[in-house]
Design a protein around this motif. Structure first.
Motif, short mmCIF file in Angstrom:
data_model
loop_
_atom_site.label_atom_id
_atom_site.label_comp_id
_atom_site.label_asym_id
_atom_site.label_seq_id
_atom_site.Cartn_x
_atom_site.Cartn_y
_atom_site.Cartn_z
N ALA A 100 2.48 -2.39 -5.89
CA ALA A 100 1.97 -1.27 -5.10
C ALA A 100 2.57 0.07 -5.52
O ALA A 100 1.95 1.11 -5.33
CB ALA A 100 2.23 -1.52 -3.61
N HIS A 101 3.76 0.06 -6.09
CA HIS A 101 4.44 1.31 -6.43
C HIS A 101 4.13 1.69 -7.88
O HIS A 101 4.31 0.89 -8.79
CB HIS A 101 5.95 1.14 -6.23
CG HIS A 101 6.65 2.44 -6.14
ND1 HIS A 101 6.88 3.24 -7.25
CD2 HIS A 101 7.19 3.10 -5.09
CE1 HIS A 101 7.52 4.32 -6.88
NE2 HIS A 101 7.71 4.26 -5.57
N PRO A 102 3.70 2.94 -8.11
CA PRO A 102 3.35 3.35 -9.47
C PRO A 102 4.52 3.29 -10.46
O PRO A 102 4.31 3.01 -11.64
CB PRO A 102 2.83 4.78 -9.31
CG PRO A 102 3.29 5.24 -7.97
CD PRO A 102 3.48 4.00 -7.13
N ARG A 103 5.73 3.53 -10.00
CA ARG A 103 6.89 3.46 -10.90
C ARG A 103 7.13 2.03 -11.38
O ARG A 103 7.50 1.80 -12.52
CB ARG A 103 8.15 4.00 -10.22
CG ARG A 103 8.14 5.48 -10.07
CD ARG A 103 7.93 6.10 -11.46
NE ARG A 103 8.00 7.51 -11.36
CZ ARG A 103 8.65 8.28 -12.20
NH1 ARG A 103 9.30 7.77 -13.20
NH2 ARG A 103 8.64 9.58 -12.04
N ARG A 104 6.96 1.08 -10.48
CA ARG A 104 7.15 -0.31 -10.88
C ARG A 104 6.07 -0.75 -11.87
O ARG A 104 6.34 -1.48 -12.82
CB ARG A 104 7.21 -1.21 -9.65
CG ARG A 104 8.48 -0.96 -8.84
CD ARG A 104 8.73 -2.02 -7.82
NE ARG A 104 7.93 -1.90 -6.62
CZ ARG A 104 8.28 -1.24 -5.53
NH1 ARG A 104 9.45 -0.61 -5.48
NH2 ARG A 104 7.50 -1.22 -4.49
N ARG A 105 4.85 -0.27 -11.65
CA ARG A 105 3.79 -0.58 -12.62
C ARG A 105 4.12 0.06 -13.98
O ARG A 105 3.90 -0.56 -15.03
CB ARG A 105 2.43 -0.10 -12.11
CG ARG A 105 1.95 -0.88 -10.89
CD ARG A 105 0.50 -0.59 -10.55
NE ARG A 105 0.20 0.82 -10.37
CZ ARG A 105 0.24 1.48 -9.21
NH1 ARG A 105 0.58 0.82 -8.09
NH2 ARG A 105 -0.07 2.75 -9.13
N ALA A 106 4.68 1.26 -13.96
CA ALA A 106 5.06 1.93 -15.21
C ALA A 106 6.18 1.16 -15.91
O ALA A 106 6.19 1.03 -17.14
CB ALA A 106 5.48 3.37 -14.93
N LEU A 107 7.13 0.62 -15.14
CA LEU A 107 8.19 -0.19 -15.73
C LEU A 107 7.60 -1.45 -16.38
O LEU A 107 7.98 -1.82 -17.49
CB LEU A 107 9.23 -0.58 -14.68
CG LEU A 107 10.20 0.52 -14.26
CD1 LEU A 107 10.93 0.12 -12.98
CD2 LEU A 107 11.19 0.82 -15.37
N MET B 130 16.89 -0.35 -8.57
CA MET B 130 16.24 -0.74 -7.32
C MET B 130 14.83 -1.25 -7.59
O MET B 130 14.42 -2.29 -7.07
CB MET B 130 16.19 0.46 -6.36
CG MET B 130 15.47 0.16 -5.06
SD MET B 130 14.94 1.64 -4.18
CE MET B 130 13.68 2.27 -5.28
N HIS B 131 14.09 -0.53 -8.45
CA HIS B 131 12.74 -0.97 -8.78
C HIS B 131 12.76 -2.29 -9.55
O HIS B 131 11.93 -3.17 -9.31
CB HIS B 131 12.01 0.10 -9.60
CG HIS B 131 11.58 1.28 -8.79
ND1 HIS B 131 10.78 1.18 -7.66
CD2 HIS B 131 11.84 2.60 -8.93
CE1 HIS B 131 10.57 2.38 -7.16
NE2 HIS B 131 11.19 3.26 -7.91
N LEU B 132 13.71 -2.44 -10.46
CA LEU B 132 13.83 -3.70 -11.21
C LEU B 132 14.14 -4.87 -10.27
O LEU B 132 13.64 -5.97 -10.46
CB LEU B 132 14.90 -3.60 -12.30
CG LEU B 132 14.50 -2.75 -13.52
CD1 LEU B 132 15.71 -2.55 -14.43
CD2 LEU B 132 13.35 -3.39 -14.27
N LYS B 133 14.94 -4.61 -9.25
CA LYS B 133 15.27 -5.66 -8.28
C LYS B 133 14.02 -6.14 -7.54
O LYS B 133 13.82 -7.35 -7.36
CB LYS B 133 16.31 -5.16 -7.28
CG LYS B 133 16.74 -6.21 -6.30
CD LYS B 133 17.82 -5.74 -5.38
CE LYS B 133 18.25 -6.91 -4.54
NZ LYS B 133 18.59 -6.62 -3.21
N VAL B 134 13.17 -5.20 -7.14
CA VAL B 134 11.92 -5.58 -6.46
C VAL B 134 11.04 -6.40 -7.41
O VAL B 134 10.45 -7.40 -7.02
CB VAL B 134 11.16 -4.33 -5.95
CG1 VAL B 134 9.79 -4.69 -5.40
CG2 VAL B 134 11.99 -3.61 -4.89
N LEU B 135 10.98 -5.98 -8.68
CA LEU B 135 10.19 -6.71 -9.67
C LEU B 135 10.76 -8.10 -9.92
O LEU B 135 10.01 -9.07 -10.09
CB LEU B 135 10.12 -5.92 -10.98
CG LEU B 135 9.31 -4.61 -10.90
CD1 LEU B 135 9.53 -3.77 -12.15
CD2 LEU B 135 7.83 -4.91 -10.70
#
Length: 107
Positions: A15-22, A50-55
Motif C-alpha cells: 500500500a505504501h509507495p516507498r515500499r513499492r519503490a524499494l 522501518m519500510h524493510l521491516k514491514v516488507l
C-alpha cells in the motif's frame, strides 16, 4: 499464519509507495541496506529500515547477513499468490465479459 492474514500483510506492505519503490529496486538484484539508503537520499536509514521491516513481515523481502552487510532479496512468491488468488480470477471474468460484449456488437 493463515493465508488471509498473510494476504493482509502483503496488501499493507504494497500500500505504501516507498515500499513499492524499494521492491522495484530489488527486482533485478539483491541490494545491501546501505545501497538502498543511497538510492533514497530523502529518507534516513531508520525510515528505510522501518519500510524493510514491514516488507520482511509480509515475506516480500528476505534479509541475509554477510559479514557487516545486510543483503535484501526480493521474494516475489507472495505477490504471485495474490495474483493467483485475486487478480487472475477477476481478470478472467472481465475478459469473458468483454468477449461477450464484442460478440454482441459484431453480431
Amino acid at each position: 499464519m493463515s493465508s488471509h492474514v498473510a494476504d493482509d500483510h502483503v496488501f499493507k506492505a504494497l500500500a505504501h509507495p516507498r515500499r513499492r519503490a524499494l521492491l522495484d529496486r530489488l527486482k533485478d538484484q539483491p541490494q545491501t541496506t546501505g545501497a538502498l539508503c543511497e538510492a533514497f537520499p530523502d529518507m534516513d536509514r531508520c525510515t528505510v529500515m522501518m519500510h524493510l521491516k514491514v516488507l520482511e513481515e509480509a515475506d516480500l523481502v528476505v534479509a541475509k547477513r554477510e559479514g557487516r552487510e545486510r543483503w535484501n532479496h526480493l521474494n516475489a512468491l507472495p505477490i504471485k499468490q495474490i495474483h493467483d488468488r485475486w487478480i487472475s480470477q477477476y481478470a478472467g471474468h472481465a475478459i469473458s465479459i468483454l468477449d461477450r460484449l464484442k460478440s454482441e456488437l459484431e453480431g
